[in-house]
Motif scaffolding. Structure first.
Motif, PDB file in Angstrom:
ATOM      1  N   PRO A   1     -10.332  -7.978  -8.221  1.00 48.33           N
ATOM      2  CA  PRO A   1      -9.591  -7.340  -9.321  1.00 48.33           C
ATOM      3  C   PRO A   1      -8.719  -6.165  -8.863  1.00 48.33           C
ATOM      4  O   PRO A   1      -7.612  -5.996  -9.363  1.00 48.33           O
ATOM      5  N   ARG A   2      -9.204  -5.383  -7.930  1.00 46.82           N
ATOM      6  CA  ARG A   2      -8.415  -4.222  -7.474  1.00 46.82           C
ATOM      7  C   ARG A   2      -7.130  -4.652  -6.769  1.00 46.82           C
ATOM      8  O   ARG A   2      -6.129  -3.944  -6.817  1.00 46.82           O
ATOM      9  N   GLN A   3      -7.182  -5.783  -6.087  1.00 42.77           N
ATOM     10  CA  GLN A   3      -6.000  -6.309  -5.410  1.00 42.77           C
ATOM     11  C   GLN A   3      -5.168  -7.190  -6.345  1.00 42.77           C
ATOM     12  O   GLN A   3      -4.041  -7.540  -6.036  1.00 42.77           O
ATOM     13  N   ASP A   4      -5.776  -7.616  -7.468  1.00 39.56           N
ATOM     14  CA  ASP A   4      -5.167  -8.537  -8.429  1.00 39.56           C
ATOM     15  C   ASP A   4      -4.767  -9.851  -7.765  1.00 39.56           C
ATOM     16  O   ASP A   4      -3.684 -10.380  -7.996  1.00 39.56           O
ATOM     17  N   CYS A   5      -5.659 -10.347  -6.893  1.00 33.47           N
ATOM     18  CA  CYS A   5      -5.397 -11.601  -6.197  1.00 33.47           C
ATOM     19  C   CYS A   5      -6.695 -12.122  -5.575  1.00 33.47           C
ATOM     20  O   CYS A   5      -7.702 -11.424  -5.541  1.00 33.47           O
ATOM     21  N   HIS A   6      -6.614 -13.357  -5.096  1.00 32.37           N
ATOM     22  CA  HIS A   6      -7.720 -13.894  -4.311  1.00 32.37           C
ATOM     23  C   HIS A   6      -7.640 -13.298  -2.911  1.00 32.37           C
ATOM     24  O   HIS A   6      -6.553 -13.052  -2.393  1.00 32.37           O
ATOM     25  N   VAL A   7      -8.805 -13.092  -2.324  1.00 33.14           N
ATOM     26  CA  VAL A   7      -8.877 -12.647  -0.937  1.00 33.14           C
ATOM     27  C   VAL A   7      -9.836 -13.560  -0.197  1.00 33.14           C
ATOM     28  O   VAL A   7     -10.742 -14.148  -0.789  1.00 33.14           O
ATOM     29  N   LEU A   8      -9.619 -13.677   1.070  1.00 38.44           N
ATOM     30  CA  LEU A   8     -10.499 -14.434   1.940  1.00 38.44           C
ATOM     31  C   LEU A   8     -11.227 -13.411   2.802  1.00 38.44           C
ATOM     32  O   LEU A   8     -10.605 -12.694   3.589  1.00 38.44           O
ATOM     33  N   LEU A   9     -12.534 -13.326   2.603  1.00 40.05           N
ATOM     34  CA  LEU A   9     -13.342 -12.358   3.334  1.00 40.05           C
ATOM     35  C   LEU A   9     -13.970 -13.030   4.542  1.00 40.05           C
ATOM     36  O   LEU A   9     -14.381 -14.192   4.473  1.00 40.05           O
ATOM     37  N   TYR A  10     -14.050 -12.297   5.628  1.00 47.28           N
ATOM     38  CA  TYR A  10     -14.715 -12.777   6.836  1.00 47.28           C
ATOM     39  C   TYR A  10     -15.294 -11.552   7.540  1.00 47.28           C
ATOM     40  O   TYR A  10     -14.975 -10.417   7.171  1.00 47.28           O
ATOM     41  N   PRO A  11     -16.206 -11.757   8.498  1.00 45.22           N
ATOM     42  CA  PRO A  11     -16.921 -10.611   9.073  1.00 45.22           C
ATOM     43  C   PRO A  11     -16.030  -9.486   9.598  1.00 45.22           C
ATOM     44  O   PRO A  11     -16.387  -8.321   9.482  1.00 45.22           O
ATOM     45  N   GLU A  12     -14.870  -9.810  10.133  1.00 46.93           N
ATOM     46  CA  GLU A  12     -14.012  -8.777  10.720  1.00 46.93           C
ATOM     47  C   GLU A  12     -13.013  -8.189   9.745  1.00 46.93           C
ATOM     48  O   GLU A  12     -12.276  -7.272  10.101  1.00 46.93           O
TER      49      GLU A  12
END
Length: 90
Positions: free
Chosen positions: A22-33
């Motif tokens: 929500p803070r970015q107003d978009c989908h994000v792809l999270l990964y360990p780094e």
């Protein structure tokens, strides 16, 4: 020639997670780094990548969700090739 085949069922690479931020107003792809901020199209495509749906099914679903938009199949294939090259999907 496309390296991604329509009969393949891609899935996110181990350690990667797609989520709405929500803070970015978009989908994000999270990964360990870190985190990759995705545009709306990339978020739409990756939200359908689950290891069960084939590339053809993903294209069919997006085509029905966005009728009349030309070139969806080529755009999806091109994006999935980039995602594969970046090691986001397998």
């Amino acid at each position: 020639m496309s390296l991604i085949k329509r009969e393949q069922a891609p899935l996110l690479r181990r350690g990667f997670r797609l989520q709405w931020e929500p803070r970015q107003d978009c989908h994000v792809l999270l990964y360990p780094e870190g985190m990759i901020k995705l545009n709306a199209s990339a978020g739409q495509i990756l939200s359908l990548v689950d290891g069960q749906r084939s590339v053809a099914a993903i294209i069919a679903q997006l085509t029905s969700s966005f009728p009349g938009v030309p070139g969806i199949d080529e755009d999806v294939l091109a994006f999935l090739e980039v995602a594969h090259a970046q090691f986001w999907i397998e």
